[in-house]
Design an enzyme around this catalytic site. Structure first.
Site, PDB file in Angstrom:
ATOM      1  N   ASN A  37     -58.582 -62.565 -35.013  1.00  0.00           N
ATOM      2  CA  ASN A  37     -58.906 -63.066 -33.815  1.00  0.00           C
ATOM      3  C   ASN A  37     -60.291 -63.509 -33.564  1.00  0.00           C
ATOM      4  O   ASN A  37     -61.359 -62.599 -33.803  1.00  0.00           O
ATOM      5  CB  ASN A  37     -58.580 -61.800 -32.660  1.00  0.00           C
ATOM      6  CG  ASN A  37     -58.572 -62.159 -31.387  1.00  0.00           C
ATOM      7  OD1 ASN A  37     -58.630 -63.493 -30.984  1.00  0.00           O
ATOM      8  ND2 ASN A  37     -58.155 -61.349 -30.574  1.00  0.00           N
ATOM      9  N   HIS A 122     -49.883 -49.696 -23.029  1.00  0.00           N
ATOM     10  CA  HIS A 122     -51.139 -49.964 -22.680  1.00  0.00           C
ATOM     11  C   HIS A 122     -51.093 -49.895 -20.867  1.00  0.00           C
ATOM     12  O   HIS A 122     -50.860 -50.740 -20.308  1.00  0.00           O
ATOM     13  CB  HIS A 122     -51.794 -51.047 -22.950  1.00  0.00           C
ATOM     14  CG  HIS A 122     -52.138 -51.105 -24.477  1.00  0.00           C
ATOM     15  ND1 HIS A 122     -53.053 -52.110 -24.940  1.00  0.00           N
ATOM     16  CD2 HIS A 122     -51.891 -50.290 -25.441  1.00  0.00           C
ATOM     17  CE1 HIS A 122     -53.209 -52.122 -26.158  1.00  0.00           C
ATOM     18  NE2 HIS A 122     -52.445 -51.041 -26.484  1.00  0.00           N
ATOM     19  N   ARG A 147     -51.016 -45.222 -23.454  1.00  0.00           N
ATOM     20  CA  ARG A 147     -52.711 -45.356 -23.579  1.00  0.00           C
ATOM     21  C   ARG A 147     -53.247 -45.408 -22.371  1.00  0.00           C
ATOM     22  O   ARG A 147     -52.763 -46.176 -21.237  1.00  0.00           O
ATOM     23  CB  ARG A 147     -53.026 -46.425 -24.703  1.00  0.00           C
ATOM     24  CG  ARG A 147     -54.386 -46.342 -25.017  1.00  0.00           C
ATOM     25  CD  ARG A 147     -54.882 -47.659 -25.866  1.00  0.00           C
ATOM     26  NE  ARG A 147     -55.236 -48.658 -24.906  1.00  0.00           N
ATOM     27  CZ  ARG A 147     -55.556 -49.896 -25.195  1.00  0.00           C
ATOM     28  NH1 ARG A 147     -56.134 -50.025 -26.569  1.00  0.00           N
ATOM     29  NH2 ARG A 147     -55.794 -50.590 -24.474  1.00  0.00           N
ATOM     30  N   TYR A 159     -63.326 -53.177 -21.722  1.00  0.00           N
ATOM     31  CA  TYR A 159     -62.293 -53.460 -22.529  1.00  0.00           C
ATOM     32  C   TYR A 159     -60.953 -52.716 -22.277  1.00  0.00           C
ATOM     33  O   TYR A 159     -61.013 -51.455 -21.817  1.00  0.00           O
ATOM     34  CB  TYR A 159     -62.706 -52.985 -24.002  1.00  0.00           C
ATOM     35  CG  TYR A 159     -61.274 -52.515 -24.975  1.00  0.00           C
ATOM     36  CD1 TYR A 159     -60.894 -53.904 -25.352  1.00  0.00           C
ATOM     37  CD2 TYR A 159     -60.802 -51.590 -25.159  1.00  0.00           C
ATOM     38  CE1 TYR A 159     -59.711 -53.683 -26.486  1.00  0.00           C
ATOM     39  CE2 TYR A 159     -59.583 -51.352 -25.946  1.00  0.00           C
ATOM     40  CZ  TYR A 159     -59.161 -52.439 -26.497  1.00  0.00           C
ATOM     41  OH  TYR A 159     -57.954 -52.145 -27.034  1.00  0.00           O
ATOM     42  N   ASP A 217     -58.614 -45.406 -26.315  1.00  0.00           N
ATOM     43  CA  ASP A 217     -59.353 -46.027 -27.279  1.00  0.00           C
ATOM     44  C   ASP A 217     -60.845 -46.209 -26.846  1.00  0.00           C
ATOM     45  O   ASP A 217     -61.326 -46.742 -25.580  1.00  0.00           O
ATOM     46  CB  ASP A 217     -58.901 -47.232 -27.140  1.00  0.00           C
ATOM     47  CG  ASP A 217     -59.442 -48.235 -28.432  1.00  0.00           C
ATOM     48  OD1 ASP A 217     -60.487 -47.797 -29.076  1.00  0.00           O
ATOM     49  OD2 ASP A 217     -59.073 -49.409 -28.380  1.00  0.00           O
ATOM     50  N   HIS A 219     -63.046 -47.766 -28.597  1.00  0.00           N
ATOM     51  CA  HIS A 219     -63.579 -49.057 -29.069  1.00  0.00           C
ATOM     52  C   HIS A 219     -64.844 -49.146 -29.960  1.00  0.00           C
ATOM     53  O   HIS A 219     -65.712 -50.256 -29.497  1.00  0.00           O
ATOM     54  CB  HIS A 219     -63.284 -50.045 -28.046  1.00  0.00           C
ATOM     55  CG  HIS A 219     -62.684 -51.064 -28.185  1.00  0.00           C
ATOM     56  ND1 HIS A 219     -63.323 -52.512 -28.341  1.00  0.00           N
ATOM     57  CD2 HIS A 219     -61.252 -51.622 -28.810  1.00  0.00           C
ATOM     58  CE1 HIS A 219     -62.477 -53.502 -28.579  1.00  0.00           C
ATOM     59  NE2 HIS A 219     -61.229 -53.063 -28.891  1.00  0.00           N
ATOM     60  N   GLU A 243     -58.868 -42.799 -29.964  1.00  0.00           N
ATOM     61  CA  GLU A 243     -59.178 -43.858 -30.979  1.00  0.00           C
ATOM     62  C   GLU A 243     -60.405 -44.419 -31.320  1.00  0.00           C
ATOM     63  O   GLU A 243     -61.158 -44.405 -30.191  1.00  0.00           O
ATOM     64  CB  GLU A 243     -58.239 -45.019 -30.774  1.00  0.00           C
ATOM     65  CG  GLU A 243     -58.000 -46.031 -31.537  1.00  0.00           C
ATOM     66  CD  GLU A 243     -57.281 -47.393 -31.144  1.00  0.00           C
ATOM     67  OE1 GLU A 243     -57.417 -48.477 -31.362  1.00  0.00           O
ATOM     68  OE2 GLU A 243     -56.397 -47.023 -30.080  1.00  0.00           O
ATOM     69  N   GLU A 269     -58.762 -49.953 -37.267  1.00  0.00           N
ATOM     70  CA  GLU A 269     -58.125 -51.189 -36.998  1.00  0.00           C
ATOM     71  C   GLU A 269     -58.960 -52.250 -37.331  1.00  0.00           C
ATOM     72  O   GLU A 269     -58.540 -53.493 -37.787  1.00  0.00           O
ATOM     73  CB  GLU A 269     -57.874 -51.347 -35.568  1.00  0.00           C
ATOM     74  CG  GLU A 269     -59.239 -51.661 -34.862  1.00  0.00           C
ATOM     75  CD  GLU A 269     -58.902 -51.518 -33.127  1.00  0.00           C
ATOM     76  OE1 GLU A 269     -59.419 -52.333 -32.617  1.00  0.00           O
ATOM     77  OE2 GLU A 269     -57.966 -50.753 -32.644  1.00  0.00           O
ATOM     78  N   ARG A 290     -55.098 -46.310 -38.408  1.00  0.00           N
ATOM     79  CA  ARG A 290     -54.936 -47.460 -37.581  1.00  0.00           C
ATOM     80  C   ARG A 290     -54.836 -48.703 -38.162  1.00  0.00           C
ATOM     81  O   ARG A 290     -54.952 -49.849 -37.727  1.00  0.00           O
ATOM     82  CB  ARG A 290     -55.932 -47.386 -36.554  1.00  0.00           C
ATOM     83  CG  ARG A 290     -55.766 -46.249 -35.319  1.00  0.00           C
ATOM     84  CD  ARG A 290     -54.780 -46.686 -34.395  1.00  0.00           C
ATOM     85  NE  ARG A 290     -55.302 -47.779 -33.594  1.00  0.00           N
ATOM     86  CZ  ARG A 290     -54.417 -48.668 -32.939  1.00  0.00           C
ATOM     87  NH1 ARG A 290     -53.171 -48.623 -33.069  1.00  0.00           N
ATOM     88  NH2 ARG A 290     -55.168 -49.730 -32.317  1.00  0.00           N
ATOM     89  N   HIS A 319     -52.362 -50.273 -35.796  1.00  0.00           N
ATOM     90  CA  HIS A 319     -52.742 -51.510 -34.651  1.00  0.00           C
ATOM     91  C   HIS A 319     -51.510 -52.497 -34.584  1.00  0.00           C
ATOM     92  O   HIS A 319     -50.868 -53.070 -35.338  1.00  0.00           O
ATOM     93  CB  HIS A 319     -53.818 -52.264 -35.431  1.00  0.00           C
ATOM     94  CG  HIS A 319     -54.686 -52.934 -34.610  1.00  0.00           C
ATOM     95  ND1 HIS A 319     -55.345 -52.594 -33.340  1.00  0.00           N
ATOM     96  CD2 HIS A 319     -54.775 -54.461 -34.626  1.00  0.00           C
ATOM     97  CE1 HIS A 319     -55.950 -53.594 -32.827  1.00  0.00           C
ATOM     98  NE2 HIS A 319     -55.671 -54.634 -33.452  1.00  0.00           N
ATOM     99  N   ASP A 323     -52.898 -59.591 -30.900  1.00  0.00           N
ATOM    100  CA  ASP A 323     -53.471 -60.377 -31.781  1.00  0.00           C
ATOM    101  C   ASP A 323     -53.140 -60.116 -33.274  1.00  0.00           C
ATOM    102  O   ASP A 323     -53.566 -60.687 -34.175  1.00  0.00           O
ATOM    103  CB  ASP A 323     -55.156 -60.057 -31.948  1.00  0.00           C
ATOM    104  CG  ASP A 323     -55.604 -58.564 -32.134  1.00  0.00           C
ATOM    105  OD1 ASP A 323     -54.713 -57.785 -32.402  1.00  0.00           O
ATOM    106  OD2 ASP A 323     -56.594 -58.169 -32.298  1.00  0.00           O
ATOM    107  N   GLU A 346     -48.597 -48.575 -31.710  1.00  0.00           N
ATOM    108  CA  GLU A 346     -48.773 -49.359 -30.597  1.00  0.00           C
ATOM    109  C   GLU A 346     -47.966 -50.460 -30.417  1.00  0.00           C
ATOM    110  O   GLU A 346     -47.531 -51.439 -31.428  1.00  0.00           O
ATOM    111  CB  GLU A 346     -50.361 -49.881 -31.170  1.00  0.00           C
ATOM    112  CG  GLU A 346     -51.005 -50.496 -29.876  1.00  0.00           C
ATOM    113  CD  GLU A 346     -52.368 -51.198 -30.148  1.00  0.00           C
ATOM    114  OE1 GLU A 346     -53.317 -51.345 -28.973  1.00  0.00           O
ATOM    115  OE2 GLU A 346     -52.896 -51.158 -31.390  1.00  0.00           O
ATOM    116  N   TRP A 409     -68.598 -53.832 -28.445  1.00  0.00           N
ATOM    117  CA  TRP A 409     -67.752 -54.124 -27.522  1.00  0.00           C
ATOM    118  C   TRP A 409     -66.540 -53.161 -27.738  1.00  0.00           C
ATOM    119  O   TRP A 409     -65.753 -52.858 -26.703  1.00  0.00           O
ATOM    120  CB  TRP A 409     -67.411 -55.549 -27.610  1.00  0.00           C
ATOM    121  CG  TRP A 409     -66.251 -56.026 -26.579  1.00  0.00           C
ATOM    122  CD1 TRP A 409     -66.273 -56.021 -25.259  1.00  0.00           C
ATOM    123  CD2 TRP A 409     -64.935 -56.245 -26.832  1.00  0.00           C
ATOM    124  NE1 TRP A 409     -65.017 -56.465 -24.730  1.00  0.00           N
ATOM    125  CE2 TRP A 409     -64.097 -56.426 -25.606  1.00  0.00           C
ATOM    126  CE3 TRP A 409     -63.972 -56.302 -28.202  1.00  0.00           C
ATOM    127  CZ2 TRP A 409     -62.926 -57.023 -25.516  1.00  0.00           C
ATOM    128  CZ3 TRP A 409     -62.769 -56.802 -28.049  1.00  0.00           C
ATOM    129  CH2 TRP A 409     -62.017 -56.827 -26.657  1.00  0.00           C
TER     130      TRP A 409
END
Length: 409
Positions: A37, A122, A147, A159, A217, A219, A243, A269, A290, A319, A323, A346, A409
């Site tokens: 991605n 999600h 999630r 996010y 998550d 992130h 996560e 991930e 993940r 994951h 993407d 997921e 991010w």
């Protein structure tokens, strides 16, 4: 049987995908996912300019030998671009082997260890009301695990919250990579996040009860001590997992997190090889792996890392957002169905345009996924449909703190 062609396609039905198609002299084709991605063209060039010609004339049945050749002969090992390219080759060869054997890939990996694969979706919201609506929507779709991502007061964009505006018109969590020549800047405040999140999980538990498995998550945005603090604060709400609580490049950081919380941890991930997992699996610093087949070198190493993890009672949690193309997603469904130490998958549903380009045998019924029983991976690439969706440059967002410092991010 010999390989006579290796073609690379870049297409953008709602988001960008990189697909490798290998053809044998018997006319059998196999496909693999090489999507990275925001850096798709780097992998496409790697495959076109450096890998495709190496495959011509090779025996497609020699999957392990081909994987080791591509990994070791380049000298410059690992990294997301290299491993995504190798992953595409590995998947395509497994696809060919399954078609020649007239079996789905999971049968070649030892057969099914379960009837279906539990999935999580999600749910997100800008406030509690919209978050509750999103949870109910996912339960109605059949998800049995959800999630939870939420907006944070004082932060403009976070996010994973679908309601946030996107220039493309897509859901933010469906494809956060924005079309254009430069990534979108977002803001972040860890203290505000840490203050707000436990109250959200308290509200969700009060609304939906103690039985529903809930995930979250982080992130990569917290320091180790911040991650430990959050994990401990969330313990009363019995999360299925937390996560990416802290950047896992510093694997020793997870020792500190483990010392302070019993909230289960899922990591990996952005990992590319088993070496990224070596310490955290051996020291049992995580509970769920993940990794994604697409970024981890394909089906072969994903199966190996899960065999390694099984010794330590660590399970899979691959994951699986959009993407990962339907090809990469199907690849890890085959692994998940075959391994004993499966945990959860997921699952974000792809757009209609994506499903037109990638014709799939996968099913999702009553909260459980299955890759289907077609020979090979169970996905076919529609080249004509793909041609209608040319590549569009897109970047994932990035964060800055209130003082202007770039942040994870």
């Amino acid at each position: 049987m010999k390989i006579i062609a290796a073609e690379v396609f870049v297409t953008s039905p709602s988001r960008n995908f990189v697909t490798l198609r290998i053809t044998t002299d018997d006319g059998v084709t196999g496909i693999g996912d090489a999507t990275l991605n925001g850096r798709e063209l780097a992998v496409a060039a790697y495959l076109k300019e450096h890998v495709a010609q190496l495959l011509i004339g090779k025996d497609p049945h020699r999957i392990e030998d081909t994987w080791q050749f591509l990994y070791r002969s380049s000298y410059w090992r690992r990294g997301p671009v290299t491993m995504a390219a190798i992953a595409a080759v590995d998947m395509a060869l497994w696809d060919i082997k399954g078609k020649v054997a007239n079996m789905p890939v999971y049968q070649l990996l030892g057969g099914a260890s379960r009837n279906g694969l539990r999935a999580y979706g999600h749910a997100s919201g800008a406030d509690l009301e919209s978050l509750f609506d999103s949870v109910r929507e996912h339960l109605e779709l059949g998800y049995k695990s959800v999630r939870i991502q939420t907006a944070v007061p004082g932060i403009k964009a976070v996010y994973g919250v679908a309601a946030q505006a996107q220039a493309s018109g897509e859901r933010y969590d469906y494809e956060p990579a924005g079309r254009g020549a430069f990534p979108v800047e977002e803001d972040w405040d860890t203290r505000a996040y840490l203050r707000h999140l436990p109250s959200v999980f308290e509200a969700v538990r009060n609304e939906f009860g103690p039985e529903l498995p809930l995930l979250h998550d982080g992130h990569h945005r917290m320091t180790p001590i911040q991650a430990a603090k959050l994990g401990k604060a969330l313990e009363p709400y019995d999360l299925f997992w937390l996560e990416d609580c802290t950047p896992a490049e510093n694997q020793e950081a997870l020792r500190l997190v483990r010392q302070h919380t019993t909230t289960p941890l899922a990591i990996g991930e952005i990992f590319n090889t088993v070496y990224d997992y070596q310490t955290i699996i051996k020291e049992q610093l995580i509970d769920y792996v993940r990794a994604a087949s697409t970024h981890f070198g394909g089906i072969s190493p994903l199966k190996k890392v899960m065999d390694f993890a099984a010794q330590y009672q660590i399970k899979s949690g691959f994951h699986g957002p959009t993407d990962i193309s339907p090809v990469g997603f199907a690849a890890q469904l085959h692994v998940g169905l075959a391994i004993h130490n499966y945990g959860i998958q997921e699952y974000m549903q792809h757009s209609d345009a994506t499903n037109e380009v990638f014709e799939q045998s996968m099913t999702f019924v009553d909260g459980y996924l299955h890759p289907g029983n077609k020979p090979g991976i169970g996905v076919e690439f529609n080249e004509e449909a793909a041609a209608a969706f040319p590549y569009q440059q897109a970047y994932l967002p990035y964060n800055r703190l209130v003082d202007g410092t770039v942040h994870d991010w």
